[in-house]
Design a protein around this motif. Structure first.
Motif, short mmCIF file in Angstrom:
data_model
loop_
_atom_site.label_atom_id
_atom_site.label_comp_id
_atom_site.label_asym_id
_atom_site.label_seq_id
_atom_site.Cartn_x
_atom_site.Cartn_y
_atom_site.Cartn_z
N ARG A 150 0.78 -1.05 0.36
CA ARG A 150 0.08 -0.29 -0.10
C ARG A 150 0.66 1.17 0.34
O ARG A 150 0.20 2.55 -0.05
CB ARG A 150 -1.06 0.06 1.09
CG ARG A 150 -2.51 -1.11 1.11
CD ARG A 150 -3.11 -1.07 1.98
NE ARG A 150 -4.00 -1.38 2.31
CZ ARG A 150 -4.36 -3.02 2.01
NH1 ARG A 150 -3.46 -3.08 0.40
NH2 ARG A 150 -5.66 -3.39 1.92
N LEU A 151 2.33 1.19 0.40
CA LEU A 151 2.97 2.12 -0.25
C LEU A 151 3.84 2.47 -1.11
O LEU A 151 4.85 2.40 -1.69
CB LEU A 151 4.45 2.16 1.40
CG LEU A 151 3.77 2.09 2.73
CD1 LEU A 151 4.83 1.43 3.62
CD2 LEU A 151 3.04 3.27 2.97
N VAL A 152 2.21 4.02 -1.46
CA VAL A 152 2.99 4.31 -3.75
C VAL A 152 3.95 5.04 -3.32
O VAL A 152 3.82 5.93 -2.65
CB VAL A 152 1.52 4.28 -4.23
CG1 VAL A 152 2.34 4.94 -5.37
CG2 VAL A 152 0.29 3.41 -4.19
N GLY A 153 4.58 5.24 -4.22
CA GLY A 153 5.41 6.03 -4.49
C GLY A 153 7.01 6.35 -3.54
O GLY A 153 8.32 6.65 -3.55
N GLN A 154 7.27 4.92 -2.27
CA GLN A 154 8.44 4.63 -2.15
C GLN A 154 9.16 3.08 -3.00
O GLN A 154 8.89 2.51 -3.69
CB GLN A 154 8.21 4.04 -0.72
CG GLN A 154 8.03 5.27 0.38
CD GLN A 154 7.79 5.04 1.88
OE1 GLN A 154 8.34 3.64 2.33
NE2 GLN A 154 6.95 5.59 2.72
N THR A 155 10.00 3.33 -2.89
CA THR A 155 11.15 1.96 -3.43
C THR A 155 10.60 1.13 -2.53
O THR A 155 9.91 0.93 -1.83
CB THR A 155 12.90 2.85 -3.00
OG1 THR A 155 12.68 2.37 -2.14
CG2 THR A 155 13.48 3.89 -3.47
N GLN A 156 10.83 -0.18 -3.28
CA GLN A 156 10.17 -1.29 -2.82
C GLN A 156 11.11 -1.25 -2.08
O GLN A 156 10.57 -1.80 -0.37
CB GLN A 156 10.69 -2.49 -4.02
CG GLN A 156 10.16 -3.79 -3.33
CD GLN A 156 10.65 -4.86 -4.48
OE1 GLN A 156 11.01 -4.18 -5.12
NE2 GLN A 156 10.69 -6.32 -4.26
N LEU A 157 12.62 -1.39 -1.41
CA LEU A 157 13.09 -1.16 -0.68
C LEU A 157 12.50 -0.85 1.00
O LEU A 157 12.61 -1.17 1.87
CB LEU A 157 14.77 -1.10 -0.64
CG LEU A 157 15.23 -2.20 -1.14
CD1 LEU A 157 17.09 -1.83 -0.94
CD2 LEU A 157 15.35 -3.38 -1.12
N SER A 158 12.26 0.40 0.80
CA SER A 158 11.29 1.60 1.89
C SER A 158 10.33 0.94 2.13
O SER A 158 10.49 0.95 3.62
CB SER A 158 11.59 2.76 1.74
OG SER A 158 11.75 3.43 2.01
N ALA A 159 10.08 0.44 1.39
CA ALA A 159 8.02 -0.31 2.03
C ALA A 159 8.39 -1.34 2.20
O ALA A 159 7.63 -1.50 3.37
CB ALA A 159 7.57 -0.07 0.06
N THR A 160 9.37 -1.83 2.32
CA THR A 160 9.81 -3.47 2.80
C THR A 160 9.74 -2.88 4.01
O THR A 160 8.96 -4.11 5.39
CB THR A 160 10.31 -4.12 1.88
OG1 THR A 160 9.68 -4.62 0.73
CG2 THR A 160 10.71 -5.74 2.79
#
Length: 195
Positions: free
Chosen positions: A156-166
């Protein structure tokens, strides 16, 4: 005691799984380095669970030790929930891991003593099997909760890098573990001495 066993293992299995992924996939630790990073936690379990917890139960009783262990466990997970891409292992992550492991180590011995102290004569084996089953059930439950929360938050965290969202998902999973440890506090407060 069995509910506290489920809670404790639920929290700790999620911690080990998520931090293994964090160290290896996010921070690029080798498998050996990630394993070494968990050695301080193992040392805490050896010292606290092997030597101190039984002494504390003898001195203060099961209930105070179980309540304190669940409080410490919850604090450890709240500290872990601050995890980020730039979290320092030695200054942030390791102290948080150690706090959580102190809580779990105190709980392990105490919930085993609590589970067996209420067993009637001839029922010790049954009580021992039940507490062992509770520990085995807690791990997969906690792992499922942690992974589900981490992946739902990351998706659900749109606009973040995949690593940051993870990593943000991991933080929310650790908050969920703190809530689960809070439920453990309720169980610990309601525990009764055997008649």
């Amino acid at each position: 005691a069995n509910a506290i066993a489920v809670v404790t293992l639920s929290c700790m299995c999620g911690l080990i799984f998520l931090l293994t992924i964090y160290l290896q996939q996010i921070r690029d630790y080798s498998a050996l380095s990630a394993g070494i990073a968990f050695l301080p936690m193992a040392s805490v379990f050896l010292v606290v669970g092997g030597f101190l917890s039984a002494r504390f139960v003898t001195r203060f009783g099961m209930k105070p030790v179980l309540v304190a262990s669940m409080v410490i466990l919850a604090i450890g997970f709240l500290l872990l929930s601050r995890i980020s891409l730039s979290t320092s292992f030695f200054y942030d992550l390791l102290p948080s891991m150690l706090v959580a492991s102190v809580g779990a180590a105190f709980a392990f011995t105490a919930f085993n003593i609590a589970a067996l102290s209420g067993a009637g004569k001839g029922e010790e084996g049954l009580a021992s099997g039940l507490i062992n089953t509770s520990t085995q059930v807690g791990g997969p439950i906690g792992l499922a909760i942690a992974v589900t929360i981490a992946s739902l938050v990351a998706a659900r965290l749109v606009g973040q890098t995949q690593l940051s969202a993870t990593v943000n998902g991991f933080g929310y999973a650790f908050i969920a573990d703190a809530v689960i440890a809070g439920i453990g506090i309720v169980f610990a407060v309601s525990i009764k001495r055997p008649v």
